[in-house]
Design a protein around this motif. Structure first.
Motif, PDB file in Angstrom:
ATOM      1  N   ARG A   1       0.822  -1.213   0.000  1.00 51.79           N
ATOM      2  CA  ARG A   1       0.000   0.000   0.000  1.00 51.79           C
ATOM      3  C   ARG A   1       0.856   1.264   0.000  1.00 51.79           C
ATOM      4  NH1 ARG A   1      -4.286  -1.640  -2.341  1.00 51.79           N
ATOM      5  NH2 ARG A   1      -5.723  -2.901  -1.094  1.00 51.79           N
ATOM      6  N   LYS A   2       1.906   1.264   0.813  1.00 53.89           N
ATOM      7  CA  LYS A   2       2.775   2.432   0.917  1.00 53.89           C
ATOM      8  C   LYS A   2       4.227   1.987   0.962  1.00 53.89           C
ATOM      9  CE  LYS A   2      -0.431   5.652   1.309  1.00 53.89           C
ATOM     10  NZ  LYS A   2      -0.601   6.738   0.313  1.00 53.89           N
ATOM     11  N   VAL A   3       5.113   2.830   0.452  1.00 57.62           N
ATOM     12  CA  VAL A   3       6.551   2.577   0.499  1.00 57.62           C
ATOM     13  C   VAL A   3       7.221   3.817   1.070  1.00 57.62           C
ATOM     14  CG1 VAL A   3       8.628   2.067  -0.834  1.00 57.62           C
ATOM     15  CG2 VAL A   3       6.449   1.069  -1.511  1.00 57.62           C
ATOM     16  N   HIS A   4       8.150   3.584   2.010  1.00 58.17           N
ATOM     17  CA  HIS A   4       8.876   4.711   2.611  1.00 58.17           C
ATOM     18  C   HIS A   4      10.350   4.337   2.743  1.00 58.17           C
ATOM     19  CE1 HIS A   4       9.616   8.262   4.981  1.00 58.17           C
ATOM     20  NE2 HIS A   4      10.154   7.526   5.943  1.00 58.17           N
ATOM     21  N   LEU A   5      11.248   5.241   2.339  1.00 60.59           N
ATOM     22  CA  LEU A   5      12.688   4.994   2.402  1.00 60.59           C
ATOM     23  C   LEU A   5      13.307   5.707   3.582  1.00 60.59           C
ATOM     24  CD1 LEU A   5      13.888   5.458  -1.304  1.00 60.59           C
ATOM     25  CD2 LEU A   5      13.195   3.365  -0.155  1.00 60.59           C
TER      26      LEU A   5
ATOM     27  N   ALA B   1       7.197   2.570  -8.244  1.00 57.13           N
ATOM     28  CA  ALA B   1       7.612   1.228  -8.643  1.00 57.13           C
ATOM     29  C   ALA B   1       6.857   0.145  -7.893  1.00 57.13           C
ATOM     30  CB  ALA B   1       9.117   1.057  -8.427  1.00 57.13           C
ATOM     31  N   PHE B   2       6.646   0.337  -6.589  1.00 55.08           N
ATOM     32  CA  PHE B   2       6.207  -0.787  -5.752  1.00 55.08           C
ATOM     33  C   PHE B   2       4.781  -0.712  -5.226  1.00 55.08           C
ATOM     34  CE2 PHE B   2      10.922  -0.678  -4.997  1.00 55.08           C
ATOM     35  CZ  PHE B   2      11.198  -1.833  -5.726  1.00 55.08           C
TER      36      PHE B   2
ATOM     37  N   ALA C   1      13.694  10.046  -4.638  1.00 59.00           N
ATOM     38  CA  ALA C   1      13.700   8.601  -4.434  1.00 59.00           C
ATOM     39  C   ALA C   1      12.382   8.113  -3.845  1.00 59.00           C
ATOM     40  CB  ALA C   1      14.863   8.201  -3.527  1.00 59.00           C
ATOM     41  N   GLN C   2      11.803   8.889  -2.918  1.00 57.48           N
ATOM     42  CA  GLN C   2      10.531   8.468  -2.337  1.00 57.48           C
ATOM     43  C   GLN C   2       9.473   8.280  -3.424  1.00 57.48           C
ATOM     44  OE1 GLN C   2      10.125   7.642   0.769  1.00 57.48           O
ATOM     45  NE2 GLN C   2      11.862   8.569   1.818  1.00 57.48           N
ATOM     46  N   LYS C   3       9.424   9.221  -4.348  1.00 58.76           N
ATOM     47  CA  LYS C   3       8.459   9.138  -5.435  1.00 58.76           C
ATOM     48  C   LYS C   3       8.764   7.975  -6.360  1.00 58.76           C
ATOM     49  CE  LYS C   3       6.603  11.794  -9.342  1.00 58.76           C
ATOM     50  NZ  LYS C   3       6.683  13.080 -10.095  1.00 58.76           N
TER      51      LYS C   3
END
Length: 346
Positions: free
Chosen positions: A287-291, A308-309, A301-303
């Motif tokens: 659902r969400k990705v956070h670096l 991508a994922f 990079a966050q975007k």
């Protein structure tokens, strides 16, 4: 009393002497048929049997990537689906007979017990020494479980479906289902792995039958012992069942779950620094990705990682496909595609 039931003949299942005809459809068709029977046929008890090619069937509330080795299943052409009843994941193949039982409203325990008792009694009459174990399993004495069952309410009906194990490929079963569940920390419902037995060699079947013929014989015998009348579904009913079936294939139903969890892939990469990818999951869907980390960005990079994922399945193969398609590694200084793929250590 729920037995004897009415046998439901579905076109692909009508010719029990031609077992390969049972493999033309995937499991959701038969699960949808249960729903159709429950909502369209007069109040009574109905039963039908079916067979599948290689398939994993998850319980309604399970998290796919915690229960099932999704990459192994894709590699070995094992179908993965979810049912609407609870309980654990099961592996089925051509050596299984699936049983669907639809009946009127009633208390769960008496229905479960009468169904399991009727199945056990039928197997005993066919030469296999079985007994009901707990509330919903049939075990082959001295060998293990040969029939597990699940239950759910649908409208004003009850649906029980069971998996009867005549024979199976143990290597595929072991590879398809995660076995070291203690290491999995997710919040979904876990399967309980029980010792299983097989009916092959324990039945008083006619001599000289091939395995497929003996399974067809067993299906025919179960019909005779558990039902005393029949109904044939027409093309219009099959078309309506196919409409219901489509809902089983959506990512939200198949990979989603009420369970929320987080997975983290992390490493320190020479020349790049520390990078951690936090995946917020609903079931097995990202659902969400956070670096986080001490890396340097060449772009947002966050975007890039979110694009991508987010929305993909949390499996190694989906992870690799997303990287190959979107190249999020290009947003991080000195991070290569190979190094990003190498983060996957689940």
């Amino acid at each position: 009393m729920y037995f004897p039931a009415c046998f439901v003949e579905i076109p692909d299942l009508a010719a029990a002497s031609e077992p390969q005809s049972a493999f033309r459809r995937r499991a959701p068709f038969y699960l949808a048929a249960e729903e159709w029977i429950a909502s369209h046929l007069p109040a009574s008890s109905y039963l039908f049997t079916w067979q599948l090619g290689r398939t994993v069937v998850m319980g309604r509330n399970q998290v796919a990537h915690q229960e099932v080795n999704l990459d192994f299943c894709r590699e070995h052409h094992i179908d993965v689906i979810r049912r609407k009843s609870g309980g654990g994941a099961i592996f089925a193949d051509e050596g299984n007979i699936m049983i669907s039982f639809v009946t009127t409203q009633g208390s769960v325990e008496p229905i479960f017990m009468e169904y399991a008792t009727a199945v056990s009694r039928s197997l005993n009459e066919l030469g296999a020494h079985t007994e009901v174990h707990g509330r919903n399993d049939v075990i082959l004495m001295g060998k293990g479980k040969v029939c597990g069952n699940a239950f759910y309410h649908f409208a004003d009906r009850n649906i029980v479906h069971g998996t009867m194990l005549y024979d199976t490929d143990p290597e595929l079963m072991q590879g398809a289902l995660h076995s070291d569940l203690e290491k999995l920390q997710g919040k979904g419902v876990k399967s309980i792995r029980a010792r299983v037995g097989v009916l092959k060699g324990d039945l008083n079947a006619p001599q000289g039958l091939t395995e497929a013929e003996e399974i067809a014989w067993l299906r025919s015998q179960l019909r005779q012992k558990l039902t005393d009348r029949s109904i044939v579904l027409d093309a219009s009913a099959v078309s309506e069942i196919e409409q219901i079936e489509r809902g089983y294939y959506t990512d939200e139903f198949l990979l989603g779950s009420s369970a929320h969890d987080e997975e983290v892939l992390q490493a320190r990469i020479e020349g790049c620094g520390t990078i951690e990818i936090h995946f917020s999951l609903k079931g097995s869907l990202v659902r969400k990705v956070h670096l986080t980390g001490d890396f340097f960005e060449l772009s947002d990079a966050q975007k890039a990682f979110a694009e991508a994922f987010e929305g993909v399945a949390f499996t190694r193969e989906s992870f690799c496909e997303a990287i190959t398609k979107h190249h999020p590694e290009r947003s991080v200084r000195n991070l290569s595609q190979e190094q990003l793929i190498g983060l996957w250590n689940y």
